[in-house]
Design an enzyme around this catalytic site. Sequence first.
Site, short mmCIF file in Angstrom:
data_model
loop_
_atom_site.label_atom_id
_atom_site.label_comp_id
_atom_site.label_asym_id
_atom_site.label_seq_id
_atom_site.Cartn_x
_atom_site.Cartn_y
_atom_site.Cartn_z
N ASP A 92 0.63 -1.03 0.01
CA ASP A 92 -0.11 0.06 -0.05
C ASP A 92 0.82 1.19 0.01
OD1 ASP A 92 -2.29 1.09 -0.02
OD2 ASP A 92 -2.64 1.40 2.25
N LEU B 102 9.96 -21.03 -5.30
CA LEU B 102 9.03 -20.19 -4.53
C LEU B 102 7.75 -19.86 -5.23
CD1 LEU B 102 8.57 -17.42 -2.75
CD2 LEU B 102 9.50 -15.96 -4.71
N HIS C 139 2.26 3.80 -8.95
CA HIS C 139 2.19 1.98 -9.14
C HIS C 139 3.32 1.62 -9.98
CE1 HIS C 139 -1.76 2.34 -7.63
NE2 HIS C 139 -2.40 3.15 -8.40
C1 IPE Z 1 -5.55 -2.62 -0.01
O1 IPE Z 1 -4.99 -1.22 -0.27
C2 IPE Z 1 -5.46 -3.18 -1.27
C3 IPE Z 1 -4.27 -3.60 -1.87
C4 IPE Z 1 -2.99 -3.31 -1.44
C5 IPE Z 1 -4.32 -4.08 -3.10
P1 IPE Z 1 -6.03 -0.21 -0.42
O2 IPE Z 1 -5.46 1.16 -0.82
O3 IPE Z 1 -7.27 -0.46 -1.41
O4 IPE Z 1 -6.90 -0.18 1.23
P2 IPE Z 1 -7.99 0.90 1.72
O5 IPE Z 1 -8.81 1.23 0.76
O6 IPE Z 1 -6.99 2.16 2.12
O7 IPE Z 1 -8.31 0.15 2.80
C1 IPE Z 2 -1.40 0.44 -4.01
O1 IPE Z 2 -1.42 1.54 -3.23
C2 IPE Z 2 -2.32 -0.51 -3.68
C3 IPE Z 2 -3.29 -0.87 -4.86
C4 IPE Z 2 -4.27 -0.88 -4.81
C5 IPE Z 2 -2.56 -1.03 -6.13
P1 IPE Z 2 -2.76 2.82 -3.47
O2 IPE Z 2 -2.77 2.86 -4.86
O3 IPE Z 2 -3.77 2.18 -2.60
O4 IPE Z 2 -1.88 3.81 -2.88
P2 IPE Z 2 -2.43 4.79 -1.74
O5 IPE Z 2 -2.61 3.95 -0.42
O6 IPE Z 2 -3.57 5.52 -2.29
O7 IPE Z 2 -1.07 5.77 -1.48
MG MG Z 3 -4.09 2.61 -0.39
#
Ligand code: IPE
Ligand code: IPE
Ligand code: MG
Length: 224
Positions: free
Chosen positions: A12, A122, A29
């Site tokens: 995240d 893995l 990303h």
């Molecule tokens: C969780 O991240 C999902 C992934 C990392 C794929 P999000 O950014 O979607 O989570 P929330 O919405 O902040 O809980």
């Molecule tokens: C990557 O982080 C998780 C995915 C859903 C690809 P985010 O896109 O949620 O990034 P933040 O949390 O908005 O910074």
């Molecule tokens: Mg996020």
Amino acid sequence: MNPIRHVAIIMDGNGRWGLKQNKSRNFGHKAGLKTVEKIIKETIRNKIRFLTLYAFSTENWKRPKKEINFLFNLLENFLINRLDELHKQNIKLKIIGIKNFSTKLNNLLNDSEKKTARNDKLQINLALNYGSKSELINAFKNLHKSKDKLNEKNLIKYLQTNNIPDPDLLIRTGNTKRLSNFLLWQLAYSEIFFEKKLWPEFNEKDYSKIIRNYKSIKRNFGNI
Ligand code: IPE
Ligand code: IPE
Ligand code: MG
């Protein structure tokens, strides 16, 4: 010292990182993918057998179409360019979640799983359109259909993680302390590490440090 067979990661913070660089969320990303490569290498170096990466949740469809398309394009290109290399490294790729993407991506995912199915250094479980609640509902439905008795041993046969040990370790980057519908059943006894750094900033050293900490924890599983 605790054995470590399975690491699960909620990757995240990409979007915030991109904006922090005065660029786009999508720029974040793209940078996040570099971290994925680093972490795969370090996982192999640590002789860990299973790595589960949360890449797209069932709730992430709420995001703008432009971001969603970018994410899946990134994944497509990654598979087209990098799968052979992963295969050579004896890595098995498995998708957990529901594969209801474009025909092109669905085929690419199926082919990638088929090609690497017999690899055993893995196993990377890529969680794509994954939600733990829907996984559990499907598992209960299938168990009910089978007429087997409802117990833990029978239920886990119908989870997408069947045959995989539960994660020993969960890492969530991005300075947020929640599970966001990830592996709710499987994480029942995992050691959880919340990391302040955003995913594109996370590196091998941060990962090794967490692994070291994990190894020194006294895991009780209810015992004393
Ligand atoms: C969780 O991240 C999902 C992934 C990392 C794929 P999000 O950014 O979607 O989570 P929330 O919405 O902040 O809980
Ligand atoms: C990557 O982080 C998780 C995915 C859903 C690809 P985010 O896109 O949620 O990034 P933040 O949390 O908005 O910074
Ligand atoms: Mg996020």
